[in-house]
Design a protein around this motif. Structure first.
Motif, PDB file in Angstrom:
ATOM      1  N   ASP A   1       1.189  -1.020  -0.363  1.00 11.22           N
ATOM      2  CA  ASP A   1      -0.039   0.394  -0.004  1.00 11.22           C
ATOM      3  C   ASP A   1       0.805   1.230  -0.041  1.00 11.22           C
ATOM      4  OD1 ASP A   1      -2.948  -1.380   0.048  1.00 11.22           O
ATOM      5  OD2 ASP A   1      -1.869  -1.712   1.649  1.00 11.22           O
ATOM      6  N   PHE A   2       0.314   2.193  -0.840  1.00 12.40           N
ATOM      7  CA  PHE A   2       1.256   3.803  -0.862  1.00 12.40           C
ATOM      8  C   PHE A   2       2.225   3.006  -1.673  1.00 12.40           C
ATOM      9  CE2 PHE A   2      -2.862   4.486   1.226  1.00 12.40           C
ATOM     10  CZ  PHE A   2      -3.067   4.923   1.280  1.00 12.40           C
ATOM     11  N   VAL A   3       2.429   2.333  -2.364  1.00 12.52           N
ATOM     12  CA  VAL A   3       4.449   2.342  -3.076  1.00 12.52           C
ATOM     13  C   VAL A   3       3.800   3.364  -4.252  1.00 12.52           C
ATOM     14  CG1 VAL A   3       2.775   0.862  -4.838  1.00 12.52           C
ATOM     15  CG2 VAL A   3       5.166   0.969  -4.377  1.00 12.52           C
ATOM     16  N   GLU A   4       4.645   4.319  -5.091  1.00 15.39           N
ATOM     17  CA  GLU A   4       4.912   4.928  -5.982  1.00 15.39           C
ATOM     18  C   GLU A   4       4.179   3.651  -6.829  1.00 15.39           C
ATOM     19  OE1 GLU A   4       5.076   7.822  -8.375  1.00 15.39           O
ATOM     20  OE2 GLU A   4       5.765   6.760  -9.176  1.00 15.39           O
ATOM     21  N   ASP A   5       2.852   5.141  -6.989  1.00 14.41           N
ATOM     22  CA  ASP A   5       2.319   4.691  -8.557  1.00 14.41           C
ATOM     23  C   ASP A   5       2.859   4.251  -9.903  1.00 14.41           C
ATOM     24  OD1 ASP A   5      -1.259   4.646  -9.652  1.00 14.41           O
ATOM     25  OD2 ASP A   5       0.500   5.166 -11.145  1.00 14.41           O
ATOM     26  N   TYR A   6       4.427   4.692 -10.722  1.00 10.40           N
ATOM     27  CA  TYR A   6       4.711   5.036 -11.643  1.00 10.40           C
ATOM     28  C   TYR A   6       5.420   3.804 -11.655  1.00 10.40           C
ATOM     29  CZ  TYR A   6       3.016   8.906 -13.215  1.00 10.40           C
ATOM     30  OH  TYR A   6       1.894  10.440 -13.547  1.00 10.40           O
ATOM     31  N   GLU A   7       6.344   3.941 -10.435  1.00 15.62           N
ATOM     32  CA  GLU A   7       7.616   3.030  -9.390  1.00 15.62           C
ATOM     33  C   GLU A   7       6.383   1.013  -9.864  1.00 15.62           C
ATOM     34  OE1 GLU A   7       9.847   6.021  -7.894  1.00 15.62           O
ATOM     35  OE2 GLU A   7       9.281   4.680  -6.418  1.00 15.62           O
ATOM     36  N   ASN A   8       4.996   1.459  -8.859  1.00 21.00           N
ATOM     37  CA  ASN A   8       4.584   0.284  -9.185  1.00 21.00           C
ATOM     38  C   ASN A   8       4.398  -0.132 -10.328  1.00 21.00           C
ATOM     39  OD1 ASN A   8       3.807  -1.982  -6.857  1.00 21.00           O
ATOM     40  ND2 ASN A   8       2.302  -1.832  -8.459  1.00 21.00           N
ATOM     41  N   MET A   9       3.353  -0.015 -11.586  1.00 21.78           N
ATOM     42  CA  MET A   9       2.779   0.129 -12.522  1.00 21.78           C
ATOM     43  C   MET A   9       4.109  -0.162 -13.933  1.00 21.78           C
ATOM     44  SD  MET A   9      -0.296  -1.811 -13.708  1.00 21.78           S
ATOM     45  CE  MET A   9      -1.005  -0.705 -12.618  1.00 21.78           C
ATOM     46  N   VAL A  10       4.920   0.946 -14.232  1.00 20.04           N
ATOM     47  CA  VAL A  10       5.482   0.851 -15.132  1.00 20.04           C
ATOM     48  C   VAL A  10       6.062  -0.294 -14.885  1.00 20.04           C
ATOM     49  CG1 VAL A  10       7.253   2.314 -16.737  1.00 20.04           C
ATOM     50  CG2 VAL A  10       4.968   3.141 -15.639  1.00 20.04           C
ATOM     51  N   PRO A  11       7.391  -0.161 -14.324  1.00 24.05           N
ATOM     52  CA  PRO A  11       8.385  -1.760 -14.764  1.00 24.05           C
ATOM     53  C   PRO A  11       7.675  -2.989 -14.848  1.00 24.05           C
ATOM     54  CG  PRO A  11       9.398  -0.298 -13.441  1.00 24.05           C
ATOM     55  CD  PRO A  11       7.966   0.662 -13.861  1.00 24.05           C
ATOM     56  N   PHE A  12       5.857  -3.017 -13.917  1.00 25.41           N
ATOM     57  CA  PHE A  12       5.035  -3.988 -13.921  1.00 25.41           C
ATOM     58  C   PHE A  12       4.749  -4.571 -15.280  1.00 25.41           C
ATOM     59  CE2 PHE A  12       1.012  -6.336 -13.495  1.00 25.41           C
ATOM     60  CZ  PHE A  12       1.607  -7.542 -13.048  1.00 25.41           C
ATOM     61  N   GLN A  13       4.235  -3.555 -16.218  1.00 24.18           N
ATOM     62  CA  GLN A  13       4.179  -3.772 -17.404  1.00 24.18           C
ATOM     63  C   GLN A  13       4.605  -4.308 -18.161  1.00 24.18           C
ATOM     64  OE1 GLN A  13       0.638  -0.080 -17.569  1.00 24.18           O
ATOM     65  NE2 GLN A  13      -0.819  -1.539 -17.298  1.00 24.18           N
TER      66      GLN A  13
ATOM     67  N   ALA B   1      14.012   7.336 -13.765  1.00 23.72           N
ATOM     68  CA  ALA B   1      14.765   6.273 -14.497  1.00 23.72           C
ATOM     69  C   ALA B   1      14.187   5.480 -14.364  1.00 23.72           C
ATOM     70  CB  ALA B   1      16.244   6.405 -13.479  1.00 23.72           C
ATOM     71  N   HIS B   2      13.002   4.807 -14.994  1.00 23.28           N
ATOM     72  CA  HIS B   2      13.002   4.008 -15.671  1.00 23.28           C
ATOM     73  C   HIS B   2      13.544   2.765 -16.596  1.00 23.28           C
ATOM     74  CE1 HIS B   2       8.757   4.195 -13.146  1.00 23.28           C
ATOM     75  NE2 HIS B   2       9.409   2.963 -12.255  1.00 23.28           N
ATOM     76  N   PRO B   3      13.632   3.841 -17.917  1.00 22.52           N
ATOM     77  CA  PRO B   3      14.560   3.007 -19.166  1.00 22.52           C
ATOM     78  C   PRO B   3      15.836   2.975 -18.748  1.00 22.52           C
ATOM     79  CG  PRO B   3      12.838   5.310 -19.694  1.00 22.52           C
ATOM     80  CD  PRO B   3      13.181   5.652 -18.083  1.00 22.52           C
TER      81      PRO B   3
END
Length: 185
Positions: free
Chosen positions: A10-22, A173-175
């Motif tokens: 809960d309250f993980v950073e949205d982008y840091e959770n979803m973007v790498p997952f997807q 920094a995701h890329p």
């Protein structure tokens, strides 16, 4: 293709959770997203952290994210790599003995680990970064140093690899982070 374990909450950073997952799924990797005391199909709340010119990031409520695996059923040995997103979740996830045990398993077996932003709080709590070069959100610098690592200040879109560990300061920094992480597979 790799089988990746993502420990989130809960309250993980949205982008840091979803973007790498997807992104990892889109590359053909299997990703199991788990949270202590939750099972597959349960939702976690996320928050969005943004850089708007203030002295620190701002926080807004993000999306709900459906977990696709059950934490109680996982066996770390079944996975090739570990991903640790940031946000506020790491500050309480690091208090869970099984989470710490899993992180130590990946570190001790030299399996790839990626950490972004406050995910470094999990690495410091597990005691697995001594002597390593680690990046994280700047507010985590004291913890990284106290854990015996060298804190590496990077631009928000940068990432660094030291052995089996890839780390980055925040979601821009995701890329770079994902490119380095996947190269370790």
């Amino acid at each position: 293709m790799a089988k990746v374990l993502m420990i989130t909450g809960d309250f993980v950073e949205d982008y840091e959770n979803m973007v790498p997952f997807q992104a990892l799924l889109a590359m053909g990797h299997d990703v199991d997203a788990v949270c202590p005391d939750k099972k597959a199909g349960d939702m976690i709340a996320t928050s969005i952290h943004d850089f708007e010119g203030d002295q620190t990031y701002s926080e807004k409520r993000g999306h709900n994210f459906a977990l696709n695996a059950t934490f109680a059923n996982i066996n770390a040995a079944d996975y090739d790599a570990l991903y640790l997103p940031g946000g506020r979740a790491p500050e309480y996830l690091r208090l869970n003995a099984k989470v710490i045990e899993i992180i130590k398993y990946f570190a001790n077996n030299n399996k790839p680990i990626a950490s972004v932003c406050h995910g470094a709080q999990l690495l410091t709590a597990a005691g697995v970064i001594k002597g390593k070069k680690i990046s994280a959100y700047p507010a985590c610098q004291p913890e990284v140093k106290m854990a015996g690592a060298e804190y590496v200040e990077l631009p928000m879109d940068g990432a660094i690899t030291d052995g089996n560990l890839v780390s980055a300061p925040a979601w821009p920094a995701h890329p770079a982070m994902l490119k380095q992480f996947v190269a370790l597979f």
